[in-house]
Design a protein around this motif. Structure first.
Motif, PDB file in Angstrom:
ATOM      1  N   SER A 189       0.671  -1.788  -0.138  1.00  0.00           N
ATOM      2  CA  SER A 189      -0.223  -0.388  -0.220  1.00  0.00           C
ATOM      3  C   SER A 189       0.641   1.043  -0.099  1.00  0.00           C
ATOM      4  N   GLY A 190       1.966   1.317   1.303  1.00  0.00           N
ATOM      5  CA  GLY A 190       2.845   2.086   0.731  1.00  0.00           C
ATOM      6  C   GLY A 190       3.374   2.939  -0.479  1.00  0.00           C
ATOM      7  N   GLU A 191       3.368   1.572  -1.495  1.00  0.00           N
ATOM      8  CA  GLU A 191       4.327   1.862  -2.452  1.00  0.00           C
ATOM      9  C   GLU A 191       3.582   2.053  -3.588  1.00  0.00           C
ATOM     10  N   ALA A 192       1.870   2.374  -3.540  1.00  0.00           N
ATOM     11  CA  ALA A 192       1.469   2.779  -4.030  1.00  0.00           C
ATOM     12  C   ALA A 192       0.982   4.094  -3.991  1.00  0.00           C
ATOM     13  N   LEU A 193       0.725   4.679  -2.880  1.00  0.00           N
ATOM     14  CA  LEU A 193       0.657   6.387  -2.589  1.00  0.00           C
ATOM     15  C   LEU A 193       1.839   6.971  -3.186  1.00  0.00           C
ATOM     16  N   LEU A 194       3.712   5.955  -2.937  1.00  0.00           N
ATOM     17  CA  LEU A 194       4.510   6.772  -3.766  1.00  0.00           C
ATOM     18  C   LEU A 194       4.011   6.845  -5.396  1.00  0.00           C
ATOM     19  N   GLN A 195       3.638   6.149  -5.639  1.00  0.00           N
ATOM     20  CA  GLN A 195       3.460   5.972  -7.563  1.00  0.00           C
ATOM     21  C   GLN A 195       1.805   7.604  -7.689  1.00  0.00           C
ATOM     22  N   TRP A 196       1.620   7.365  -6.289  1.00  0.00           N
ATOM     23  CA  TRP A 196      -0.130   8.603  -6.867  1.00  0.00           C
ATOM     24  C   TRP A 196       1.304   9.526  -6.598  1.00  0.00           C
ATOM     25  N   LEU A 197       1.898   9.907  -5.622  1.00  0.00           N
ATOM     26  CA  LEU A 197       2.082  11.269  -6.001  1.00  0.00           C
ATOM     27  C   LEU A 197       3.282  11.702  -6.859  1.00  0.00           C
ATOM     28  N   LYS A 198       4.504  10.659  -6.810  1.00  0.00           N
ATOM     29  CA  LYS A 198       5.290  10.503  -7.676  1.00  0.00           C
ATOM     30  C   LYS A 198       5.203  11.446  -9.193  1.00  0.00           C
ATOM     31  N   GLN A 217      11.346  18.916 -12.576  1.00  0.00           N
ATOM     32  CA  GLN A 217      10.368  19.965 -13.845  1.00  0.00           C
ATOM     33  C   GLN A 217      10.367  19.097 -14.829  1.00  0.00           C
ATOM     34  N   GLN A 218       9.498  17.868 -14.457  1.00  0.00           N
ATOM     35  CA  GLN A 218       9.503  16.749 -15.369  1.00  0.00           C
ATOM     36  C   GLN A 218       8.040  16.804 -15.846  1.00  0.00           C
ATOM     37  N   GLY A 219       7.752  16.419 -17.017  1.00  0.00           N
ATOM     38  CA  GLY A 219       6.056  15.746 -17.572  1.00  0.00           C
ATOM     39  C   GLY A 219       5.185  17.389 -17.951  1.00  0.00           C
ATOM     40  N   ASP A 220       3.896  17.166 -18.557  1.00  0.00           N
ATOM     41  CA  ASP A 220       2.606  17.670 -18.593  1.00  0.00           C
ATOM     42  C   ASP A 220       2.335  18.862 -17.580  1.00  0.00           C
ATOM     43  N   TRP A 221       1.988  19.682 -16.527  1.00  0.00           N
ATOM     44  CA  TRP A 221       1.092  19.202 -15.334  1.00  0.00           C
ATOM     45  C   TRP A 221      -0.838  19.240 -15.718  1.00  0.00           C
ATOM     46  N   LEU A 229      -2.015  15.936 -14.677  1.00  0.00           N
ATOM     47  CA  LEU A 229      -1.613  15.716 -13.543  1.00  0.00           C
ATOM     48  C   LEU A 229      -3.315  15.469 -12.824  1.00  0.00           C
ATOM     49  N   ALA A 230      -4.009  16.084 -14.149  1.00  0.00           N
ATOM     50  CA  ALA A 230      -5.604  16.172 -13.541  1.00  0.00           C
ATOM     51  C   ALA A 230      -6.173  14.831 -13.123  1.00  0.00           C
ATOM     52  N   ASP A 231      -5.722  14.001 -13.887  1.00  0.00           N
ATOM     53  CA  ASP A 231      -6.200  12.607 -14.392  1.00  0.00           C
ATOM     54  C   ASP A 231      -5.418  11.189 -13.522  1.00  0.00           C
ATOM     55  N   ILE A 232      -4.639  11.769 -12.975  1.00  0.00           N
ATOM     56  CA  ILE A 232      -3.776  10.928 -11.716  1.00  0.00           C
ATOM     57  C   ILE A 232      -4.738  10.464 -10.926  1.00  0.00           C
ATOM     58  N   LYS A 233      -5.069   9.334 -10.057  1.00  0.00           N
ATOM     59  CA  LYS A 233      -5.944   9.007  -9.172  1.00  0.00           C
ATOM     60  C   LYS A 233      -5.070   7.794  -8.237  1.00  0.00           C
ATOM     61  N   LYS A 277      -6.142  13.806  -1.718  1.00  0.00           N
ATOM     62  CA  LYS A 277      -6.812  14.577  -2.675  1.00  0.00           C
ATOM     63  C   LYS A 277      -6.858  15.861  -2.561  1.00  0.00           C
ATOM     64  N   GLU A 278      -7.895  16.446  -1.465  1.00  0.00           N
ATOM     65  CA  GLU A 278      -8.089  17.900  -1.357  1.00  0.00           C
ATOM     66  C   GLU A 278      -6.113  18.527  -1.843  1.00  0.00           C
ATOM     67  N   GLU A 279      -5.052  18.445  -1.760  1.00  0.00           N
ATOM     68  CA  GLU A 279      -4.672  18.917  -1.585  1.00  0.00           C
ATOM     69  C   GLU A 279      -3.472  18.946  -2.758  1.00  0.00           C
ATOM     70  N   LEU A 280      -3.964  17.761  -3.259  1.00  0.00           N
ATOM     71  CA  LEU A 280      -3.215  17.861  -4.479  1.00  0.00           C
ATOM     72  C   LEU A 280      -4.436  18.177  -5.942  1.00  0.00           C
ATOM     73  N   HIS A 281      -5.316  18.071  -6.012  1.00  0.00           N
ATOM     74  CA  HIS A 281      -6.679  18.890  -5.693  1.00  0.00           C
ATOM     75  C   HIS A 281      -6.367  20.612  -6.098  1.00  0.00           C
ATOM     76  N   HIS A 282      -5.321  20.713  -5.115  1.00  0.00           N
ATOM     77  CA  HIS A 282      -5.067  22.291  -4.964  1.00  0.00           C
ATOM     78  C   HIS A 282      -4.100  22.868  -5.460  1.00  0.00           C
ATOM     79  N   PHE A 283      -3.138  21.541  -6.094  1.00  0.00           N
ATOM     80  CA  PHE A 283      -2.398  22.640  -6.063  1.00  0.00           C
ATOM     81  C   PHE A 283      -2.203  22.610  -7.575  1.00  0.00           C
ATOM     82  N   TYR A 284      -3.134  21.656  -8.399  1.00  0.00           N
ATOM     83  CA  TYR A 284      -4.037  21.564  -9.767  1.00  0.00           C
ATOM     84  C   TYR A 284      -3.926  22.551 -10.030  1.00  0.00           C
ATOM     85  N   GLN A 285      -5.076  23.526  -8.975  1.00  0.00           N
ATOM     86  CA  GLN A 285      -6.337  24.881  -9.168  1.00  0.00           C
ATOM     87  C   GLN A 285      -4.853  25.857  -8.874  1.00  0.00           C
TER      88      GLN A 285
END
Length: 262
Positions: free
Chosen positions: A66-75, A84-88, A91-95, A121-129
């Motif tokens: 489960s911990g590894e799944a969390l790491l992949q979620w935030l990666k 500074q990799q990837g298109d911001w 990020l909206a589609d990552i779950k 979930k909420e902090e990552l949504h705020h990040f995108y906003q």
């Protein structure tokens, strides 16, 4: 002037914090020239809030898978922010793709998971906003250094358990409460659309601070008022102390305010 609803929402936070944000900080924060650093640091603060919650889940509540799944979620968020990799926009589609399973021997694991996964979930949504706001105001993302604030709190955390976990949760409560207080104070000082965005964050930030405190009380199994008061004093000292570095959670920016008054 904040609505009665917002004033009622903020009342317990204002009582919890041992000081208000200094006027000197607000004087600098409302300057148009400071908007890029304010938004950029706010962006990074949202990611750090998600990372802190993820750490608590991985350290105290779930198995390795489960911990590894969390790491992949935030990666992807970390790749964008630190490398500074990837298109911001992607990020909206990552779950989160896996249910979190609490450790069998954890009496508080499920509640910690439930509260912290929602917070992430909420902090990552705020990040995108915030990225959307930066795009609108043509603020390019550049890496910046962290402020002293969170480290200044965490250096006082106990070195043994469960006190260490309780202290980390209390620190989390103060960080969320201060964020909420500053969003409210900044809202009428910034461009109207950013002010409205900051007001929209108040409800979730207020709940985050309460969730951290409730978990701290549950895990401690005893009164935590002394530790809350201790960290409140530390937090207020960080907010009121002179600070040459302007960031979202920085102290009194004396160098900046002196320049403004010159």
């Amino acid at each position: 002037m904040l609505s009665i609803d917002y004033q009622q929402l903020l009342a317990p936070i204002q009582q919890f914090l041992q000081c208000e944000t200094p006027v000197t900080w607000l004087d600098v924060a409302q300057q148009p020239a400071q908007l890029p650093i304010l938004l950029t640091d706010h962006l990074i603060c949202e990611l750090k809030a998600a990372q802190s919650a993820m750490y608590l889940i991985r350290r105290y509540a779930v198995d390795e898978q489960s911990g590894e799944a969390l790491l992949q979620w935030l990666k992807p968020y970390e790749d964008f922010t630190y490398r500074q990799q990837g298109d911001w926009r992607a990020l909206a589609d990552i779950k989160l793709k896996k249910s979190m399973i609490p450790k069998a021997d954890s009496g508080f694991g499920q509640e910690l998971i439930d509260k912290m996964v929602l917070l992430i979930k909420e902090e990552l949504h705020h990040f995108y906003q915030v990225l959307e706001v930066m795009q609108q105001y043509k603020v390019p993302y550049d890496k910046i250094s962290s402020s002293r604030y969170a480290k200044g709190l965490l250096r006082h955390v106990s070195t043994f358990e469960p006190n260490a976990l309780v202290d980390k949760l209390i620190c989390g409560a103060y960080i969320e409460a201060r964020s909420c207080e500053r969003f409210a104070k900044l809202a009428p000082l910034l461009p109207a659309d950013i002010g409205a965005f900051y007001l929209s964050l108040l409800r979730s930030e207020a709940r985050h601070y309460q969730d951290y405190l409730q978990l701290a009380e549950q895990i401690a199994g005893d009164a935590i008022s002394e530790r809350v008061a201790f960290f409140g004093k530390v937090e207020a000292e960080l907010i009121n102390a002179a600070d040459t570095d302007f960031k979202f959670h920085s102290g009194q920016p004396l160098a900046f305010s002196a320049a403004v008054g010159a």
